[in-house]
Every structure is written in structure tokens, then in C-alpha cells.
Design a protein around this motif. Sequence first.
Motif, PDB file in Angstrom:
ATOM      1  N   TRP A  24       0.800  -1.221   0.000  1.00 48.82           N
ATOM      2  CA  TRP A  24       0.000   0.000   0.000  1.00 48.82           C
ATOM      3  C   TRP A  24       0.842   1.285   0.000  1.00 48.82           C
ATOM      4  O   TRP A  24       0.422   2.271  -0.638  1.00 48.82           O
ATOM      5  N   ARG A  60       1.700   1.955  -3.585  1.00 47.56           N
ATOM      6  CA  ARG A  60       0.504   2.347  -4.343  1.00 47.56           C
ATOM      7  C   ARG A  60       0.138   3.801  -4.076  1.00 47.56           C
ATOM      8  O   ARG A  60      -0.242   4.549  -4.989  1.00 47.56           O
ATOM      9  N   ILE A  76      -6.818   3.053  -0.949  1.00 44.51           N
ATOM     10  CA  ILE A  76      -5.460   2.673  -0.540  1.00 44.51           C
ATOM     11  C   ILE A  76      -5.302   2.848   0.971  1.00 44.51           C
ATOM     12  O   ILE A  76      -4.702   2.002   1.650  1.00 44.51           O
ATOM     13  N   ALA A 113      -6.921  -0.047   2.773  1.00 43.89           N
ATOM     14  CA  ALA A 113      -6.095  -1.260   2.731  1.00 43.89           C
ATOM     15  C   ALA A 113      -4.990  -1.203   3.781  1.00 43.89           C
ATOM     16  O   ALA A 113      -4.693  -2.203   4.458  1.00 43.89           O
TER      17      ALA A 113
END
Length: 467
Positions: free
Chosen positions: A310, A313, A350, A353
Amino acid sequence: MAKKRSPPDLSALTRGELEGVVLTLWERLEALESKVAKNSHNSSQPPSSDGLRKTNSLREPSGNLPSARPGHKGNTLKRMAGPSRIETHQLPEQCDRCGCAQDQEAAEIAEQRQVIDTPVVACVVVEHRVLALRCACGQLLRSAFPAAVTQAVQYGPNVRALEVHLTQGQLLPFARAAQLITDLYDIAISPATLLAWVDEARVALQATADAIADSLRAAPLVHADESGLRVQGKLHWLHVAANDSHTWYGVHAKRGMEAIAAQAILPRRLGVLIHDCWAPYWQLDGAHALCNAHLLRELLYVKELTGERWPARMSELLLRANELCEAARRQNIALGAAGAAALRTLYDAILAAGERRHPAKLKPDGKAGRVKQSVAFNLLLRLRRYADAVLLFVSDPAVPFTNNLGERAIRMPKVKQKISGSFRTLLGAQNFCVIRSCLDTLRKQGHGMLAVLRRAFAGNPIQPARG
């Protein structure tokens, strides 16, 4: 040598007590590993703290070779029009083959070459004389000295401007600046004289610095940053407020709201405040934007610490959003509400997560105080709490992606400190802040720093344009 401690006796501890000891040791291990793992590329630590370790830059390699690209024409030293002096080199009087005499007047210019150099300079001494005459009526008439000529022997505005420029603009120590003037002009000036000239420059430029502060209060964007500054052997704080056309410096014994309130720029500003998420800034009213360069470094650190996907990302999302916004700005358009909403949806996904992997640690029963949370949890919490400030560059095209202007403004005072050490007096630090505010602001607006100081010593300081 530190005394070696013997390990504690754990045999008498209960299972619960042992678990508490293990948890404490685990937290200490995590803190130590976190401290060792941080450097300039994954935190806000300066590159000087890296030591001999090589760190990787956040910038991705472009793939271009260090040399010029194929087809690049390049630049060479250009011939200057109107040379200061022309030297014509005569032909030999006789031909070295047949011995015939040569007519110099008939020769034509075959080639020209220029040598660009600086002249050997010397100081210019202007002696002012006043005249006296007694009139036939008995009245004594006397001419007058120019208003600026007040002493039997004194230095002019040019040499004073140059010396202040060397110490406050080019950051040389006072002794080295005095030595340079001696080498160039054969003028012996003491460092104490230079200190007096710096005091004069500060007085001459104080009104200009005040005008810079007023412009920043009214500006649509203000970048803020702060850094430690050694004054009289003690830690003080250098505070910066800046944008693309103005820079203001201030020094204070405190770092937080006491200093920010005393300087009275950020609390009275009208525009967006761009900063690195330091807690006191959030006590200020108005719009805020965060420096995404800081967040990218923190995300990289969490990625290295946890090995999770994450953080990468989120970094990719922020960088991609910046690319889209830059492309929109080049076309003089905004990204649009739909594009901003799509980025925010992905941003929230994101974060969710990451939050599933790093829930908040609960406080054990009977334990006082706050529970220490993980580095990843704290970063996620900030990204969630200040999401609007993180993504303000998406919805407002005028807001930049980073706080780069504020951080760049900090660099030169830090270079000054590295070269010359700490400021010996608070007055010296304050003088530097006022003069440097004017020099950096007017440099941004196209003025030469030496010209700024010449005008100041001549009693006609250049006034900055409003941003």
C-alpha cells in the motif's frame, strides 16, 4: 567505558509479567531499528546526517546518458561586440622566403580572436574640497560638502555594498571577506568595520523587509518552514515565509506558536499555507496544503520497514496525480471535478487497505497515558485526517505539489552557518535575516544583489513589487 549490566533474573516472573517484558523489549527494538533505518531519502533528515552511507534518490532514472543528446548543437563562448582594446599584430618587415619588404598598410585582417578577462583594479579616491572667500562686504562665503561626505576620511557606498554582499549574500566569513577586499583593491578593512556596515545595511533595508512581510500576508500562497540556528552557542530557530516572488526570514528562541505569533505573518495571512504537517501550523486558521515530497519519503520508509504494497501504491497515486495536474496546467485548464473525485476514491481505497493491516493499538486496562502506535499507523492517520490538504494541489491549480520553495529558502542560511559557525550575537542573526530577506526577494524579482545593496547605502533602496 560504560559499566556492563548483568541480565535480570526472570525466573520469579509470572507469565503475564514475562509477556510485558517481551513487549517492552520488542517496542525498544522497533524504535532502535527505526532510528537506524532512517536517512535522507526516506525521512526528513538532512543528507549531511547520512554519513558515508550511499542513499538512493526518490527521482526515477530518466535513462538519458550524462552527455548531451544526439543532435544537440551545444554552446560555445560567444564573441563580444565592441572590444575594450584592439591589438593588431604586424606582419614581418620582410618576407622570410624572398626577403622583399612588406607594405603593412596593404595587409588585410585574416582572423580575429578575443581574450575575455577582468582588469586589475585599484580603489578610486575622491578628494572633496570646499572653497572659502571673503566678500568685499566682509561676509565669509564657503561652499559645502555633499550630504553623504561627513568624515575627514571615509569609505564610499560601493565598497560598503560589496563587503556586505560578500558576508550576507555570498556567505563568506567576515575575516575572509576583508582579506578578499585587501587582495583586490589594497584596502585594509577590519572585520569590526564590516560588522558596523552590516548594521547600517539592516537599518537601510528594514522598511523593505517590512514591505516584504506585508506582501506575504496578502499573497494567495505562502510556503512555511523552520530550522535550527545556532546563536550565541544556543539553539534558536530560523523561520521562513516565502513564495515565488518574496522571501522573509526571522529568528526566534522558540520554534512553535510563540514565535509564529510574534512574527505575525502566518496568523494574518490571507492565502493557502503550504507546510510539512508540523503540528503548530494546524493551529492557524485558513486553508492548508501539505508537502507531498515529505509524504513520499515517509511512504518509502514505511514500505522498507513493512514490505507492504500500500505505501508504494499511495506514492504512485500521488506522483501520477501530479503528472496529470502538471499536464492540465500546461494547457491552462483544471483537472476537473470528475478527475479529482476519481483520485480521491482511489486515495481512500489505498488508505483503507493500509488501515486494515495497521489497526489502532488498544490501551491495556489500568495503564495510564497514550498507547504508542506504529509508524505506519501514524502515517495512515495523518493521510486520513489531512486528506484535503494532501490533495489540495489536485483541486486548486495554483497550489504546488511540494513545499520546495520554503525548503530552498532554508538552504542558504544553513550554508552560512556551516561556513561561519554560529552567530555570535542575536543582533547579528537578526541583521542577517533582514538583509537576506531583501536580497533573496529582489533577486527573485530580477535585481542583482550587489545593486540592491548599493542603492541601500546610497539612501535610495529598491522597493519590491507586490506579488
